[in-house]
Design a protein around this motif. Sequence first.
Motif, PDB file in Angstrom:
ATOM      1  N   TYR A  13      22.309 -67.974 -56.506  1.00 24.83           N
ATOM      2  CA  TYR A  13      22.067 -68.225 -55.228  1.00 24.83           C
ATOM      3  C   TYR A  13      20.643 -68.713 -54.981  1.00 24.83           C
ATOM      4  O   TYR A  13      19.909 -68.499 -55.452  1.00 24.83           O
ATOM      5  N   ILE A  14      20.826 -69.561 -53.853  1.00 28.68           N
ATOM      6  CA  ILE A  14      19.547 -70.227 -53.327  1.00 28.68           C
ATOM      7  C   ILE A  14      19.392 -70.270 -51.892  1.00 28.68           C
ATOM      8  O   ILE A  14      20.340 -70.510 -51.158  1.00 28.68           O
ATOM      9  N   GLN A  15      18.266 -69.666 -51.541  1.00 30.34           N
ATOM     10  CA  GLN A  15      18.175 -69.620 -49.999  1.00 30.34           C
ATOM     11  C   GLN A  15      17.103 -70.682 -49.459  1.00 30.34           C
ATOM     12  O   GLN A  15      16.246 -71.257 -50.289  1.00 30.34           O
ATOM     13  N   PHE A  16      17.433 -71.381 -48.239  1.00 28.47           N
ATOM     14  CA  PHE A  16      16.538 -72.350 -47.870  1.00 28.47           C
ATOM     15  C   PHE A  16      16.130 -72.104 -46.290  1.00 28.47           C
ATOM     16  O   PHE A  16      16.936 -71.034 -45.645  1.00 28.47           O
ATOM     17  N   TYR A  45      14.847 -71.633 -35.979  1.00 28.50           N
ATOM     18  CA  TYR A  45      14.934 -71.761 -37.398  1.00 28.50           C
ATOM     19  C   TYR A  45      16.252 -71.584 -37.949  1.00 28.50           C
ATOM     20  O   TYR A  45      17.327 -71.065 -37.141  1.00 28.50           O
ATOM     21  N   VAL A  46      16.509 -72.132 -38.948  1.00 27.99           N
ATOM     22  CA  VAL A  46      17.666 -72.145 -39.749  1.00 27.99           C
ATOM     23  C   VAL A  46      17.538 -71.532 -41.063  1.00 27.99           C
ATOM     24  O   VAL A  46      16.569 -72.033 -41.837  1.00 27.99           O
ATOM     25  N   ASP A  47      18.368 -70.551 -41.361  1.00 30.99           N
ATOM     26  CA  ASP A  47      18.071 -69.653 -42.875  1.00 30.99           C
ATOM     27  C   ASP A  47      19.584 -70.010 -43.491  1.00 30.99           C
ATOM     28  O   ASP A  47      20.616 -69.826 -42.822  1.00 30.99           O
ATOM     29  N   ARG A  48      19.618 -70.778 -44.446  1.00 28.87           N
ATOM     30  CA  ARG A  48      20.784 -70.889 -45.169  1.00 28.87           C
ATOM     31  C   ARG A  48      20.899 -70.334 -46.616  1.00 28.87           C
ATOM     32  O   ARG A  48      19.799 -70.243 -47.432  1.00 28.87           O
ATOM     33  N   VAL A  49      21.864 -69.961 -47.044  1.00 30.59           N
ATOM     34  CA  VAL A  49      22.055 -69.310 -48.614  1.00 30.59           C
ATOM     35  C   VAL A  49      23.285 -70.146 -49.111  1.00 30.59           C
ATOM     36  O   VAL A  49      24.296 -70.169 -48.702  1.00 30.59           O
ATOM     37  N   CYS A  50      23.014 -70.626 -50.266  1.00 24.93           N
ATOM     38  CA  CYS A  50      24.294 -71.144 -51.187  1.00 24.93           C
ATOM     39  C   CYS A  50      24.571 -70.121 -52.361  1.00 24.93           C
ATOM     40  O   CYS A  50      23.509 -70.005 -53.065  1.00 24.93           O
ATOM     41  N   LEU A  51      25.886 -70.048 -52.491  1.00 25.61           N
ATOM     42  CA  LEU A  51      26.029 -69.232 -53.444  1.00 25.61           C
ATOM     43  C   LEU A  51      27.044 -70.054 -54.590  1.00 25.61           C
ATOM     44  O   LEU A  51      27.830 -70.679 -54.164  1.00 25.61           O
ATOM     45  N   TYR A  52      26.442 -70.074 -55.512  1.00 26.97           N
ATOM     46  CA  TYR A  52      27.088 -71.302 -56.742  1.00 26.97           C
ATOM     47  C   TYR A  52      28.203 -70.347 -57.490  1.00 26.97           C
ATOM     48  O   TYR A  52      27.671 -69.212 -57.965  1.00 26.97           O
ATOM     49  N   PRO A  53      29.152 -71.153 -58.082  1.00 25.77           N
ATOM     50  CA  PRO A  53      30.036 -70.207 -58.908  1.00 25.77           C
ATOM     51  C   PRO A  53      29.752 -69.629 -60.152  1.00 25.77           C
ATOM     52  O   PRO A  53      30.145 -68.584 -60.502  1.00 25.77           O
ATOM     53  N   GLU A  54      28.356 -70.132 -60.649  1.00 28.22           N
ATOM     54  CA  GLU A  54      28.141 -69.669 -61.828  1.00 28.22           C
ATOM     55  C   GLU A  54      27.265 -68.186 -62.000  1.00 28.22           C
ATOM     56  O   GLU A  54      26.555 -67.827 -62.745  1.00 28.22           O
ATOM     57  N   GLY A  55      27.092 -67.912 -60.652  1.00 29.21           N
ATOM     58  CA  GLY A  55      26.513 -66.566 -60.147  1.00 29.21           C
ATOM     59  C   GLY A  55      24.990 -66.710 -59.829  1.00 29.21           C
ATOM     60  O   GLY A  55      24.138 -65.611 -59.707  1.00 29.21           O
TER      61      GLY A  55
END
Length: 144
Positions: free
Chosen positions: A59-62, A47-57
């Motif tokens: 985050y989303i995990q995929f 599997y792949v686990d991804r987390v995206c941190l956005y500048p406005e505070g």
Amino acid sequence: MNSLKKAVIFVLATVAVGFVFILMLYGGPVFPIKDIAGCYSYTAKTYVDRVCLYPEGQYIQFYGEIGTGLQKYNSGSWRSFSYSNDLGEFVAGSLHQFIIRNNKGEMKSRVDIDIQPHRDILGNVLFTRGMISPDDWREYRREE
């Protein structure tokens, strides 16, 4: 005398190569980065686990099985903060209610975690989590 010079040069070269190998094997020195926002992925065998941190505070995990698309499964808030150690001044992040997965990719728990993204000797930007237990250790690399 000439053979002694060659022997000394050989020993010095061997030590230098060994030192570089150890640095690469153990990650080597880490270098601070100023902007930690971005997407980071951990790729396991299945599997792949991804987390995206956005500048406005936010985050989303995929999550996705290898060979399939990624699906959003968690979101939350994060904040950045400064910290320093012997290696320099770093920007770190604190993620609220981050979902931890086990080795099989199953959801294990929700936790608040602190991350310290940095650049390694090879230029990769990454952060690790789960340093206490080898079963929980994960290295997330920033995507370009």
